[in-house]
Design an enzyme around this catalytic site. Structure first.
Site, PDB file in Angstrom:
ATOM      1  N   TRP A 147       0.797  -1.226   0.000  1.00  0.00           N
ATOM      2  CA  TRP A 147       0.000   0.000   0.000  1.00  0.00           C
ATOM      3  C   TRP A 147       0.833   1.280   0.000  1.00  0.00           C
ATOM      4  O   TRP A 147       0.270   2.365  -0.038  1.00  0.00           O
ATOM      5  CB  TRP A 147      -0.920  -0.005   1.238  1.00  0.00           C
ATOM      6  CG  TRP A 147      -0.248  -0.501   2.486  1.00  0.00           C
ATOM      7  CD1 TRP A 147      -0.379  -1.747   3.032  1.00  0.00           C
ATOM      8  CD2 TRP A 147       0.688   0.203   3.321  1.00  0.00           C
ATOM      9  NE1 TRP A 147       0.420  -1.869   4.157  1.00  0.00           N
ATOM     10  CE2 TRP A 147       1.073  -0.679   4.360  1.00  0.00           C
ATOM     11  CE3 TRP A 147       1.233   1.486   3.311  1.00  0.00           C
ATOM     12  CZ2 TRP A 147       1.987  -0.320   5.358  1.00  0.00           C
ATOM     13  CZ3 TRP A 147       2.133   1.845   4.290  1.00  0.00           C
ATOM     14  CH2 TRP A 147       2.492   0.942   5.298  1.00  0.00           C
ATOM     15  N   ASN A 148       2.147   1.197   0.081  1.00  0.00           N
ATOM     16  CA  ASN A 148       2.902   2.452   0.252  1.00  0.00           C
ATOM     17  C   ASN A 148       3.020   3.259  -1.045  1.00  0.00           C
ATOM     18  O   ASN A 148       3.097   4.482  -1.001  1.00  0.00           O
ATOM     19  CB  ASN A 148       4.267   2.207   0.895  1.00  0.00           C
ATOM     20  CG  ASN A 148       5.102   1.197   0.164  1.00  0.00           C
ATOM     21  OD1 ASN A 148       4.595   0.421  -0.638  1.00  0.00           O
ATOM     22  ND2 ASN A 148       6.388   1.191   0.420  1.00  0.00           N
ATOM     23  N   LYS A 171      -2.798  -9.394  -6.765  1.00  0.00           N
ATOM     24  CA  LYS A 171      -3.589  -8.977  -5.602  1.00  0.00           C
ATOM     25  C   LYS A 171      -2.930  -7.709  -5.086  1.00  0.00           C
ATOM     26  O   LYS A 171      -1.852  -7.748  -4.500  1.00  0.00           O
ATOM     27  CB  LYS A 171      -3.617 -10.040  -4.489  1.00  0.00           C
ATOM     28  CG  LYS A 171      -4.639  -9.671  -3.415  1.00  0.00           C
ATOM     29  CD  LYS A 171      -4.319 -10.203  -2.051  1.00  0.00           C
ATOM     30  CE  LYS A 171      -3.237  -9.456  -1.350  1.00  0.00           C
ATOM     31  NZ  LYS A 171      -3.529  -8.026  -1.024  1.00  0.00           N
ATOM     32  N   ALA A 172      -3.576  -6.586  -5.342  1.00  0.00           N
ATOM     33  CA  ALA A 172      -3.022  -5.318  -4.858  1.00  0.00           C
ATOM     34  C   ALA A 172      -3.508  -5.100  -3.426  1.00  0.00           C
ATOM     35  O   ALA A 172      -4.383  -5.819  -2.930  1.00  0.00           O
ATOM     36  CB  ALA A 172      -3.449  -4.187  -5.779  1.00  0.00           C
ATOM     37  N   GLU A 174      -5.380  -3.951  -0.206  1.00  0.00           N
ATOM     38  CA  GLU A 174      -6.786  -3.636   0.023  1.00  0.00           C
ATOM     39  C   GLU A 174      -6.973  -2.189   0.483  1.00  0.00           C
ATOM     40  O   GLU A 174      -8.000  -1.572   0.227  1.00  0.00           O
ATOM     41  CB  GLU A 174      -7.380  -4.587   1.076  1.00  0.00           C
ATOM     42  CG  GLU A 174      -7.636  -5.997   0.562  1.00  0.00           C
ATOM     43  CD  GLU A 174      -6.375  -6.739   0.171  1.00  0.00           C
ATOM     44  OE1 GLU A 174      -5.344  -6.564   0.849  1.00  0.00           O
ATOM     45  OE2 GLU A 174      -6.405  -7.471  -0.832  1.00  0.00           O
ATOM     46  N   GLY A 224       6.714  -6.456   0.372  1.00  0.00           N
ATOM     47  CA  GLY A 224       6.078  -6.249   1.678  1.00  0.00           C
ATOM     48  C   GLY A 224       7.065  -6.564   2.776  1.00  0.00           C
ATOM     49  O   GLY A 224       8.284  -6.486   2.574  1.00  0.00           O
ATOM     50  N   GLU A 246      10.787  -8.632  -2.689  1.00  0.00           N
ATOM     51  CA  GLU A 246      11.299  -7.307  -2.315  1.00  0.00           C
ATOM     52  C   GLU A 246      10.783  -7.046  -0.910  1.00  0.00           C
ATOM     53  O   GLU A 246       9.613  -6.734  -0.724  1.00  0.00           O
ATOM     54  CB  GLU A 246      10.766  -6.227  -3.278  1.00  0.00           C
ATOM     55  CG  GLU A 246      11.124  -6.428  -4.723  1.00  0.00           C
ATOM     56  CD  GLU A 246      12.596  -6.186  -5.015  1.00  0.00           C
ATOM     57  OE1 GLU A 246      13.353  -5.816  -4.096  1.00  0.00           O
ATOM     58  OE2 GLU A 246      12.995  -6.394  -6.167  1.00  0.00           O
ATOM     59  N   LEU A 247      11.663  -7.160   0.072  1.00  0.00           N
ATOM     60  CA  LEU A 247      11.182  -7.152   1.461  1.00  0.00           C
ATOM     61  C   LEU A 247      11.617  -5.877   2.182  1.00  0.00           C
ATOM     62  O   LEU A 247      11.903  -4.869   1.572  1.00  0.00           O
ATOM     63  CB  LEU A 247      11.648  -8.426   2.163  1.00  0.00           C
ATOM     64  CG  LEU A 247      11.260  -9.716   1.398  1.00  0.00           C
ATOM     65  CD1 LEU A 247      11.764 -10.948   2.097  1.00  0.00           C
ATOM     66  CD2 LEU A 247       9.751  -9.785   1.186  1.00  0.00           C
ATOM     67  N   CYS A 280      10.424   1.399   1.607  1.00  0.00           N
ATOM     68  CA  CYS A 280      11.358   0.347   2.038  1.00  0.00           C
ATOM     69  C   CYS A 280      12.806   0.850   1.984  1.00  0.00           C
ATOM     70  O   CYS A 280      13.667   0.330   2.688  1.00  0.00           O
ATOM     71  CB  CYS A 280      11.169  -0.924   1.225  1.00  0.00           C
ATOM     72  SG  CYS A 280      11.073  -0.612  -0.530  1.00  0.00           S
TER      73      CYS A 280
HETATM   74  P1  NAD Z   1       2.002  -6.801   6.878  1.00  0.00           P
HETATM   75  O1  NAD Z   1       3.279  -7.480   7.064  1.00  0.00           O
HETATM   76  O2  NAD Z   1       0.761  -7.404   7.474  1.00  0.00           O
HETATM   77  O3  NAD Z   1       1.662  -6.587   5.322  1.00  0.00           O
HETATM   78  C1  NAD Z   1       2.602  -6.109   4.388  1.00  0.00           C
HETATM   79  C2  NAD Z   1       1.989  -6.325   2.996  1.00  0.00           C
HETATM   80  O4  NAD Z   1       1.841  -7.713   2.770  1.00  0.00           O
HETATM   81  C3  NAD Z   1       0.573  -5.759   2.836  1.00  0.00           C
HETATM   82  O5  NAD Z   1       0.449  -5.213   1.546  1.00  0.00           O
HETATM   83  C4  NAD Z   1      -0.358  -6.966   2.994  1.00  0.00           C
HETATM   84  O6  NAD Z   1      -1.549  -6.834   2.238  1.00  0.00           O
HETATM   85  C5  NAD Z   1       0.482  -8.080   2.470  1.00  0.00           C
HETATM   86  N1  NAD Z   1       0.229  -9.355   3.117  1.00  0.00           N
HETATM   87  C6  NAD Z   1       0.139  -9.596   4.441  1.00  0.00           C
HETATM   88  N2  NAD Z   1      -0.069 -10.907   4.679  1.00  0.00           N
HETATM   89  C7  NAD Z   1      -0.107 -11.514   3.457  1.00  0.00           C
HETATM   90  C8  NAD Z   1      -0.285 -12.871   3.038  1.00  0.00           C
HETATM   91  N3  NAD Z   1      -0.427 -13.880   3.894  1.00  0.00           N
HETATM   92  N4  NAD Z   1      -0.274 -13.107   1.702  1.00  0.00           N
HETATM   93  C9  NAD Z   1      -0.097 -12.106   0.797  1.00  0.00           C
HETATM   94  N5  NAD Z   1       0.081 -10.821   1.154  1.00  0.00           N
HETATM   95  C10 NAD Z   1       0.072 -10.523   2.463  1.00  0.00           C
HETATM   96  O7  NAD Z   1       2.179  -5.389   7.469  1.00  0.00           O
HETATM   97  P2  NAD Z   1       1.462  -4.014   7.266  1.00  0.00           P
HETATM   98  O8  NAD Z   1       0.953  -3.550   8.584  1.00  0.00           O
HETATM   99  O9  NAD Z   1       0.536  -3.982   6.096  1.00  0.00           O
HETATM  100  O10 NAD Z   1       2.748  -3.185   6.892  1.00  0.00           O
HETATM  101  C11 NAD Z   1       3.742  -3.004   7.840  1.00  0.00           C
HETATM  102  C12 NAD Z   1       5.044  -3.594   7.434  1.00  0.00           C
HETATM  103  O11 NAD Z   1       5.038  -4.063   6.101  1.00  0.00           O
HETATM  104  C13 NAD Z   1       6.087  -2.514   7.486  1.00  0.00           C
HETATM  105  O12 NAD Z   1       6.705  -2.512   8.735  1.00  0.00           O
HETATM  106  C14 NAD Z   1       7.014  -2.852   6.371  1.00  0.00           C
HETATM  107  O13 NAD Z   1       8.065  -3.636   6.844  1.00  0.00           O
HETATM  108  C15 NAD Z   1       6.256  -3.734   5.458  1.00  0.00           C
HETATM  109  N6  NAD Z   1       5.961  -3.115   4.167  1.00  0.00           N
HETATM  110  C16 NAD Z   1       6.981  -3.092   3.279  1.00  0.00           C
HETATM  111  C17 NAD Z   1       6.779  -2.527   2.050  1.00  0.00           C
HETATM  112  C18 NAD Z   1       7.892  -2.448   1.050  1.00  0.00           C
HETATM  113  O14 NAD Z   1       7.838  -1.642   0.133  1.00  0.00           O
HETATM  114  N7  NAD Z   1       8.915  -3.308   1.170  1.00  0.00           N
HETATM  115  C19 NAD Z   1       5.529  -1.988   1.730  1.00  0.00           C
HETATM  116  C20 NAD Z   1       4.490  -2.053   2.661  1.00  0.00           C
HETATM  117  C21 NAD Z   1       4.730  -2.643   3.889  1.00  0.00           C
END
Ligand code: NAD
Length: 476
Positions: A147-148, A171-172, A174, A224, A246-247, A280
């Site tokens: 979502w960022n 899956k973008a 939500e 994510g 890409e974590l 990130c």
């Molecule tokens: P989160 O770890 O729950 O989710 C991160 C992303 O992963 C979200 O887009 C979510 O929809 C997706 N996701 C979560 N569980 C999933 C699953 N089982 N299968 C597929 N997709 C799944 O955390 P959050 O509260 O949404 O975001 C916080 C953390 O996520 C941050 O601290 C950061 O580390 C990370 N994040 C990283 C990026 C990046 O560009 N690397 C982007 C967004 C969030």
């Protein structure tokens, strides 16, 4: 102002059984209802993606590139409409949302060019024999974008997959579905064959849990958190499915004693607050040489405190809210922990205002290594500024986290730069700039920040397999 939200499967838009609210993080008001895909929707998407792959993988690279470029041109034309949707659903300043749309279009344009350069090679062989190496699209890609950056994050994944000849089920996020929806609309209008790009939403764990084990899915592309990335990688391994991950990151910034302190400090504070720190590659751990630390820290704090925080739709706003209701408590806990362990809270540290998920621009000074924030990515507008005694000390601190995505340094000393290039453990190192990547440069991490690269000439490698062909002219 905000589009009607639908799934896009087999070239058609559809609603589904249940839906969930999409909320403006600046106002906490509902701006749309997002349909959640049922298992039957996912089966339709799998079927469509398989059929789409049969068509698209046999489409010439030049025709693929033409379609991608047409879609990118539509995204540029629709910049204002897309940017407005992004600001409404994500909260970032409209000016930054406009730039994101252009960056998303650039990802498509770069990969469209690369579509025509996926060269194989000929390996010298004995007379009557030919060894040739062919790059072929891997198949159906299941992609998950966060979502960022509601538009440019899905753009990266879709661009690489489509340029390579793969079909995609995306899956973008939500929280921010409209960015991806505008991309799908642009591709529909650009004439992409049905089924090549499919867009679904729903419970992330349910969707990834259902899609990853399916036979036609050959690659999982995820951006994510490291925790979720590991989970998806484990699931993919059980089905021998490739992954592109890409974590997270926790970027260090090494500020050397020879730098222009004023410019470096102001640039640091501005870049840290970009996208409310939810990047990130966000610079987060600033290590300044002790001889310039006081000056650097004071200027950094002053500029951070001056950040104009507000609704991204308002003129002059530099930083919007965090993207969802999870960030404010997570950031508050990290700041409280650091202060309890002895850090100095120089500015910020709490929720901003009463409405919306705003967090104050925050700077922590002299943070001990035992604080959680020294290891955990804050993913918010929180900076750590610490003194270091030498370049050795700075590099040791930079490498002291499990992450290795982006790293930065301010210096003009050739001997320092030489060591930084060799010793800082990151996938992307930037000197005298806090920009980390461009469409034409390979982007990705080392250590727990993931594997695979997006962009650059390396970007399509993830989406392609290598086939070696041994052709003997006569039967031997
Ligand atoms: P989160 O770890 O729950 O989710 C991160 C992303 O992963 C979200 O887009 C979510 O929809 C997706 N996701 C979560 N569980 C999933 C699953 N089982 N299968 C597929 N997709 C799944 O955390 P959050 O509260 O949404 O975001 C916080 C953390 O996520 C941050 O601290 C950061 O580390 C990370 N994040 C990283 C990026 C990046 O560009 N690397 C982007 C967004 C969030």
């Amino acid at each position: 102002m905000y589009p009607e939200l639908k799934l896009f499967i087999a070239g058609k838009w559809r609603k589904s059984g249940s839906d969930m609210p999409v909320v403006n993080p600046a106002t906490e008001e509902e701006i749309g209802r997002l349909p959640c895909a049922t298992q039957s929707d996912l089966d339709d998407a799998l079927d469509a993606a398989q059929k789409g792959f049969q068509i698209w993988s046999r489409t010439s690279p030049r025709d693929r590139a033409d379609t991608i470029l047409r879609a990118a041109a539509l995204m540029r034309e629709r910049q204002e409409e897309i940017a407005t949707s992004i600001t409404l659903e994500h909260g970032k300043p409209l000016k930054q949302a406009r730039l994101e749309v252009i960056r998303g279009a650039e990802f498509f344009e770069w990969d469209a060019g690369e579509a025509m350069r996926t060269y194989g090679r000929v390996i010298p062989a004995a007379h009557g024999h030919k060894f040739t190496v062919h790059h072929q699209p891997v198949g159906v890609v299941a992609a998950f974008s966060p979502w960022n950056f509601p538009m440019s994050q899905p753009a990266r994944k879709i661009a690489g997959a489509l340029a390579s000849g793969c079909s995609v089920i995306l899956k973008a996020a939500e929280e921010t579905p409209a960015g991806a929806l505008h991309i799908a609309k642009a591709f529909e209008d650009a004439g992409l064959p049905p089924g090549v790009l499919n867009l679904v939403f729903g419970n992330p764990a349910d969707i990834s849990g259902y899609l990853i084990p399916q036979d036609p899915v050959r690659l999982i592309a995820f951006t994510g958190s490291t925790t979720v990335g590991r989970h998806l990688t484990t699931l993919a391994a059980q089905h021998d499915t490739r992954v592109l991950m890409e974590l997270g990151g926790h970027a260090p910034v090494i500020v050397c004693e020879d730098t222009d302190v004023q410019t470096a400090a102001i640039s640091s504070a501005i870049r840290k607050m970009r996208n409310a720190g939810q990047v990130c590659t966000s610079p987060t751990r600033f290590f300044a040489h002790e001889s310039i630390f006081d000056d650097y820290a004071a200027r950094f704090v002053e500029r951070a405190r001056a950040t104009v925080v507000g609704n991204g739709m308002d003129d002059g706003v530099e930083m919007g809210p965090t993207a969802n209701d999870r960030r404010v408590p997570a950031l508050t806990a990290l700041v409280e922990d650091a202060v309890a362990k002895g850090a100095t809270l120089a500015t910020g540290g709490a929720r901003h205002g009463d409405t919306g998920y705003f967090f104050q621009p925050t700077v922590l000074l002299n943070v001990p290594d035992s604080a959680r924030i020294m290891q955990e990515e804050p993913f918010g507008p929180v900076a750590v500024v610490n003194p270091v005694t030498s370049l050795d000390h700075a590099i040791a601190q930079a490498n002291s986290v499990p992450y290795g995505l982006a790293g930065y340094a301010f210096t003009n000393r050739a001997d320092y730069i030489d060591r930084l290039v060799d010793e800082v453990e990151v996938g992307n190192l930037s000197i005298n700039t806090l920009e980390a990547s461009m469409p034409e440069t390979p982007f990705g991490g080392v250590k727990s920040s993931g594997y695979g690269r997006e962009g650059g000439t390396e970007g399509l490698d993830n989406y392609m397999t290598v086939k070696n062909v041994w052709h003997s002219v006569s039967i031997v």
